[in-house]
Motif scaffolding. Structure first.
Motif, PDB file in Angstrom:
ATOM      1  N   LYS A 108      68.217  76.433 139.435  1.00  0.00           N
ATOM      2  CA  LYS A 108      69.253  75.588 140.032  1.00  0.00           C
ATOM      3  C   LYS A 108      68.683  74.457 140.898  1.00  0.00           C
ATOM      4  N   ASN A 109      69.511  73.431 141.088  1.00  0.00           N
ATOM      5  CA  ASN A 109      69.236  72.410 142.091  1.00  0.00           C
ATOM      6  C   ASN A 109      69.396  73.057 143.467  1.00  0.00           C
ATOM      7  N   VAL A 110      68.922  72.368 144.502  1.00  0.00           N
ATOM      8  CA  VAL A 110      69.004  72.962 145.838  1.00  0.00           C
ATOM      9  C   VAL A 110      69.627  72.003 146.847  1.00  0.00           C
ATOM     10  N   ILE A 111      70.168  72.619 147.895  1.00  0.00           N
ATOM     11  CA  ILE A 111      70.605  71.884 149.077  1.00  0.00           C
ATOM     12  C   ILE A 111      69.714  72.348 150.225  1.00  0.00           C
ATOM     13  N   SER A 140      56.847  63.809 143.511  1.00  0.00           N
ATOM     14  CA  SER A 140      55.716  64.262 142.696  1.00  0.00           C
ATOM     15  C   SER A 140      56.163  65.146 141.541  1.00  0.00           C
ATOM     16  N   LYS A 141      57.350  65.769 141.667  1.00  0.00           N
ATOM     17  CA  LYS A 141      57.900  66.635 140.612  1.00  0.00           C
ATOM     18  C   LYS A 141      58.923  65.893 139.742  1.00  0.00           C
ATOM     19  N   ASN A 142      59.105  64.596 140.023  1.00  0.00           N
ATOM     20  CA  ASN A 142      60.127  63.788 139.327  1.00  0.00           C
ATOM     21  C   ASN A 142      61.538  64.327 139.547  1.00  0.00           C
ATOM     22  N   TRP A 143      61.768  64.867 140.757  1.00  0.00           N
ATOM     23  CA  TRP A 143      63.099  65.312 141.150  1.00  0.00           C
ATOM     24  C   TRP A 143      63.800  64.184 141.896  1.00  0.00           C
ATOM     25  N   LYS A 144      65.115  64.240 141.915  1.00  0.00           N
ATOM     26  CA  LYS A 144      65.905  63.235 142.614  1.00  0.00           C
ATOM     27  C   LYS A 144      66.432  63.826 143.926  1.00  0.00           C
ATOM     28  N   THR A 145      66.306  63.065 145.021  1.00  0.00           N
ATOM     29  CA  THR A 145      66.839  63.521 146.308  1.00  0.00           C
ATOM     30  C   THR A 145      68.016  62.642 146.714  1.00  0.00           C
ATOM     31  N   GLU A 146      68.940  63.254 147.443  1.00  0.00           N
ATOM     32  CA  GLU A 146      70.166  62.546 147.823  1.00  0.00           C
ATOM     33  C   GLU A 146      70.663  63.109 149.149  1.00  0.00           C
ATOM     34  N   ILE A 147      70.759  62.262 150.165  1.00  0.00           N
ATOM     35  CA  ILE A 147      71.208  62.720 151.486  1.00  0.00           C
ATOM     36  C   ILE A 147      72.704  63.002 151.464  1.00  0.00           C
ATOM     37  N   VAL A 148      73.083  64.127 152.085  1.00  0.00           N
ATOM     38  CA  VAL A 148      74.494  64.477 152.251  1.00  0.00           C
ATOM     39  C   VAL A 148      74.947  64.086 153.655  1.00  0.00           C
ATOM     40  N   GLU A 149      74.101  64.388 154.642  1.00  0.00           N
ATOM     41  CA  GLU A 149      74.456  64.105 156.031  1.00  0.00           C
ATOM     42  C   GLU A 149      73.169  64.015 156.849  1.00  0.00           C
ATOM     43  N   LYS A 159      68.099  64.901 164.399  1.00  0.00           N
ATOM     44  CA  LYS A 159      68.532  66.185 164.958  1.00  0.00           C
ATOM     45  C   LYS A 159      68.832  67.159 163.830  1.00  0.00           C
ATOM     46  N   SER A 160      69.373  66.596 162.723  1.00  0.00           N
ATOM     47  CA  SER A 160      69.618  67.407 161.526  1.00  0.00           C
ATOM     48  C   SER A 160      69.691  66.488 160.327  1.00  0.00           C
ATOM     49  N   VAL A 161      69.378  67.039 159.155  1.00  0.00           N
ATOM     50  CA  VAL A 161      69.531  66.304 157.905  1.00  0.00           C
ATOM     51  C   VAL A 161      69.802  67.308 156.796  1.00  0.00           C
ATOM     52  N   THR A 162      70.766  66.993 155.973  1.00  0.00           N
ATOM     53  CA  THR A 162      71.089  67.828 154.815  1.00  0.00           C
ATOM     54  C   THR A 162      70.972  66.957 153.576  1.00  0.00           C
ATOM     55  N   TYR A 255      79.856  68.036 156.875  1.00  0.00           N
ATOM     56  CA  TYR A 255      80.184  66.618 157.029  1.00  0.00           C
ATOM     57  C   TYR A 255      79.421  65.825 155.996  1.00  0.00           C
ATOM     58  N   SER A 256      80.092  64.883 155.364  1.00  0.00           N
ATOM     59  CA  SER A 256      79.428  64.007 154.396  1.00  0.00           C
ATOM     60  C   SER A 256      79.899  62.577 154.613  1.00  0.00           C
ATOM     61  N   GLN A 257      78.921  61.661 154.754  1.00  0.00           N
ATOM     62  CA  GLN A 257      79.289  60.281 155.055  1.00  0.00           C
ATOM     63  C   GLN A 257      78.441  59.254 154.298  1.00  0.00           C
ATOM     64  N   THR A 258      77.588  59.703 153.395  1.00  0.00           N
ATOM     65  CA  THR A 258      76.606  58.779 152.818  1.00  0.00           C
ATOM     66  C   THR A 258      77.152  57.951 151.659  1.00  0.00           C
ATOM     67  N   GLU A 259      78.308  58.324 151.108  1.00  0.00           N
ATOM     68  CA  GLU A 259      78.876  57.573 149.986  1.00  0.00           C
ATOM     69  C   GLU A 259      79.953  56.599 150.463  1.00  0.00           C
ATOM     70  N   LYS A 260      80.166  55.525 149.723  1.00  0.00           N
ATOM     71  CA  LYS A 260      81.218  54.555 150.053  1.00  0.00           C
ATOM     72  C   LYS A 260      82.601  55.146 149.772  1.00  0.00           C
ATOM     73  N   SER A 261      82.665  56.035 148.797  1.00  0.00           N
ATOM     74  CA  SER A 261      83.943  56.599 148.366  1.00  0.00           C
ATOM     75  C   SER A 261      84.246  57.903 149.090  1.00  0.00           C
ATOM     76  N   GLN A 262      85.494  58.006 149.590  1.00  0.00           N
ATOM     77  CA  GLN A 262      85.943  59.247 150.224  1.00  0.00           C
ATOM     78  C   GLN A 262      85.916  60.398 149.220  1.00  0.00           C
ATOM     79  N   ILE A 263      86.263  60.111 147.964  1.00  0.00           N
ATOM     80  CA  ILE A 263      86.268  61.142 146.918  1.00  0.00           C
ATOM     81  C   ILE A 263      84.862  61.710 146.709  1.00  0.00           C
ATOM     82  N   GLN A 264      83.857  60.815 146.679  1.00  0.00           N
ATOM     83  CA  GLN A 264      82.467  61.274 146.480  1.00  0.00           C
ATOM     84  C   GLN A 264      81.994  62.090 147.670  1.00  0.00           C
ATOM     85  N   ASN A 265      82.318  61.642 148.891  1.00  0.00           N
ATOM     86  CA  ASN A 265      81.925  62.389 150.085  1.00  0.00           C
ATOM     87  C   ASN A 265      82.608  63.756 150.123  1.00  0.00           C
TER      88      ASN A 265
END
Length: 358
Positions: A108-111, A140-149, A159-162, A255-265
């Motif tokens: 699986k992918n991870v959070i 280095s593993k050709n994985w994609k990262t994406e910030i949630v918060e 202080k925190s990052v997800t 909490y999620s704020q990194t996307e422009k769209s409320q639906i995506q967040n």
């Protein structure tokens, strides 16, 4: 073990036959499941076929030694016999490892959730550095990262990052990073040159997909939308796109704020909430199976101090496996594969020892 291997060999041949049927090709879901099972069995089948060939080579070499009188041919047979015997031993060990029960979450992918602990600004700075370390490792593993918060400080810390890591087998490697990471160094703000110790916590959770049943009742959730704060693009900070979910039964707030769209967040926030609820369920199961938890490396107590990064000495020590490496700069730049490989080896050794006890 060999009865099981013979059964797997038969099952592999059945799968190859099924996959060639037209009806299967026309059913994407069934085709995907059969391909997954086939790819899981392929390394076991390849190793077992080589094992059987080596056993045949041993029998052939022994027969030649019985029948052959020519000294040169006998020497050749002895050499082949020794090579085959050595390879049989290696393959027996490989097959035992391949037959160990597989963690169903490994593919699986991870959070990943990183939180600054003791140490104030210094802990927040270290949290940001560990986040970048995982970013480099993912690259280095050709994985994609994406910030949630992310909750950033004004001096470059967090202080925190997800964040999410999308990549084949991400959980199978990243799960060994869960726990408390400790840093020992002289902070830039320290005028007396004293070494400070700070800590951060890392939680690695498998992404919850459709094959895991996590039910979230709508009445148990409060959804708040708001304007995003902190760094962001033109749209991110000027629209009510950020989403906060509060799950009453567990007390979890995401909490999620990194996307422009409320639906995506909202989708990201629900994915994070599901992962956290599943993680709690997994932890409770591990607590109930205390002996199993003690035998595992990397999926145990989140409060366990797993690693120390000592900057003055340029060393990193993983306390679970008593491994110390003097290449801190490379490790902070994402070169953590050697540590993860050592954790995997220790985990496999512990499971093999437990299997042998039974």
């Amino acid at each position: 073990m060999f009865d099981k291997l013979d059964d797997l060999l038969i099952r592999f041949e059945e799968l190859m036959s099924e996959l060639s049927e037209p009806d299967v090709a026309n059913n994407p879901e069934r085709f995907r499941k059969l391909m997954k099972e086939q790819s899981d069995l392929a390394p076991i089948v390849a190793a077992y076929k080589e094992y059987k060939q080596c056993k045949q080579n041993i029998a052939d070499s022994l027969a030649m030694l019985d029948e052959e009188s020519d000294e040169e041919m006998r020497e050749l047979a002895k050499e082949e016999l020794n090579d085959a015997k050595a390879r049989v031993e290696e393959l027996e060990h490989e097959l035992k490892i391949l037959l160990l029960p597989k963690d169903p979450n490994d593919d699986k992918n991870v959070i990943v959730e990183i939180r600054a602990g003791a140490g104030g600004d210094e802990a927040a700075l270290f949290a940001a550095e560990i986040y970048r370390m995982y970013q480099h490792y993912a690259e280095s593993k050709n994985w994609k990262t994406e910030i949630v918060e992310a909750d950033e400080t004004g001096i470059g810390g967090m202080k925190s990052v997800t964040f999410m890591i999308n990549g084949q087998g991400a959980y199978s490697l990243m799960k060994y990073e869960s726990g408390v990471h400790r840093v020992q160094r002289v902070p830039e703000t320290e005028s007396g040159g004293r070494i400070h110790t700070s800590t951060i916590s890392v939680a690695v959770m498998p992404e919850v997909d459709d094959d895991i049943d996590i039910v979230i009742d709508e009445k148990d959730i409060r959804i708040d939308v708001m304007r995003a704060s902190g760094n962001g693009g033109q749209c991110v900070n000027t629209t009510d796109s950020a989403v906060r979910l509060t799950h009453y039964p567990s007390g979890i707030v995401v909490y999620s704020q990194t996307e422009k769209s409320q639906i995506q967040n909202k989708a990201k926030a629900f994915a994070l909430l599901k992962a956290k609820l599943y993680d709690i369920e997994q932890q409770q199961r591990h607590d109930a199976e205390a002996e199993m938890r003690r035998s595992q490396i990397g999926t145990g107590d989140r409060s366990e101090k797993i690693r120390t990064y000592n900057f003055p000495q340029g060393r990193v020590t993983d306390h679970r496996i008593n491994l110390t490496l003097y290449k801190l700069d490379k490790i902070m730049n994402g070169d953590i594969q050697e540590i993860i490989d050592a954790c995997i080896a220790a985990d496999q050794a512990a499971k093999l020892a437990k299997m042998n006890e039974n």
